[in-house]
Design an enzyme around this catalytic site. Sequence first.
Site, short mmCIF file in Angstrom:
data_model
loop_
_atom_site.label_atom_id
_atom_site.label_comp_id
_atom_site.label_asym_id
_atom_site.label_seq_id
_atom_site.Cartn_x
_atom_site.Cartn_y
_atom_site.Cartn_z
N ASN A 177 16.94 -12.32 39.03
CA ASN A 177 17.05 -10.86 39.01
C ASN A 177 15.75 -10.22 38.55
OD1 ASN A 177 17.70 -11.93 36.43
ND2 ASN A 177 18.87 -10.12 35.87
N VAL A 178 15.47 -9.07 39.12
CA VAL A 178 14.25 -8.31 38.84
C VAL A 178 14.66 -6.87 38.58
CG1 VAL A 178 11.96 -7.63 39.69
CG2 VAL A 178 12.91 -9.86 40.36
N GLU A 179 14.70 -6.49 37.30
CA GLU A 179 15.19 -5.17 36.93
C GLU A 179 14.09 -4.12 37.03
OE1 GLU A 179 17.18 -5.69 33.13
OE2 GLU A 179 18.87 -6.72 34.12
N CYS A 234 27.99 -10.28 42.27
CA CYS A 234 28.63 -8.97 42.34
C CYS A 234 29.08 -8.71 43.78
CB CYS A 234 27.66 -7.89 41.86
SG CYS A 234 26.31 -7.54 43.01
N GLU A 245 20.64 -12.92 43.74
CA GLU A 245 21.02 -13.31 45.10
C GLU A 245 20.17 -12.58 46.15
OE1 GLU A 245 22.89 -12.29 42.64
OE2 GLU A 245 24.78 -13.37 42.51
N CYS A 261 26.32 -8.51 46.36
CA CYS A 261 25.69 -9.81 46.62
C CYS A 261 26.61 -10.74 47.42
CB CYS A 261 25.25 -10.45 45.32
SG CYS A 261 23.83 -9.60 44.64
N CYS A 269 19.30 -8.01 42.21
CA CYS A 269 20.06 -9.17 41.74
C CYS A 269 19.39 -10.46 42.18
CB CYS A 269 21.48 -9.14 42.30
SG CYS A 269 22.58 -7.94 41.52
#
Length: 127
Positions: free
Chosen positions: A43-45, A87, A56, A90, A54
Amino acid sequence: MIDWQSLRDHAIGAAAAAYAPYSGLHVGAAALCSDGRVVTGCNVENAAYGVGLCAECTLAGQLRLSGGGRLVAVAVRSGDGTLLMPCGRCRQVLYELGGPECVLDTPRGIQPMSSVLPDAFGSADLP
Ligand code: THU
């Protein structure tokens, strides 16, 4: 034959690359591909919370960037090894690239995508 322990380990390893300064949840995803290779994502916020990616989603990009093919089996784990379910968004992303037969590591054991995203919308629904 699917080496689930190896896939889980790849997912945990990918979580180490996560950029998650806001939630603190480091997520890694790993998939066995139709040609036998393994692809991963993390994940890359973002400071604009809603546009974070996310694990995925970055895995989907890695699948395409590293040669394409289909997703056969997917595992998602946090950095501490906790099993995480994709989620809803995803699940749709994985369904596109793996179809109903792609299998997922879940709290209910290994399940096909058709079980975790029943009655899915897919390409066959397009005119
Ligand atoms: N996250 C994923 O990477 N995959 C999922 O399927 C569920 C949630 C991430 C998004 C966000 O960076 C963090 O987990 C907390 O929601």
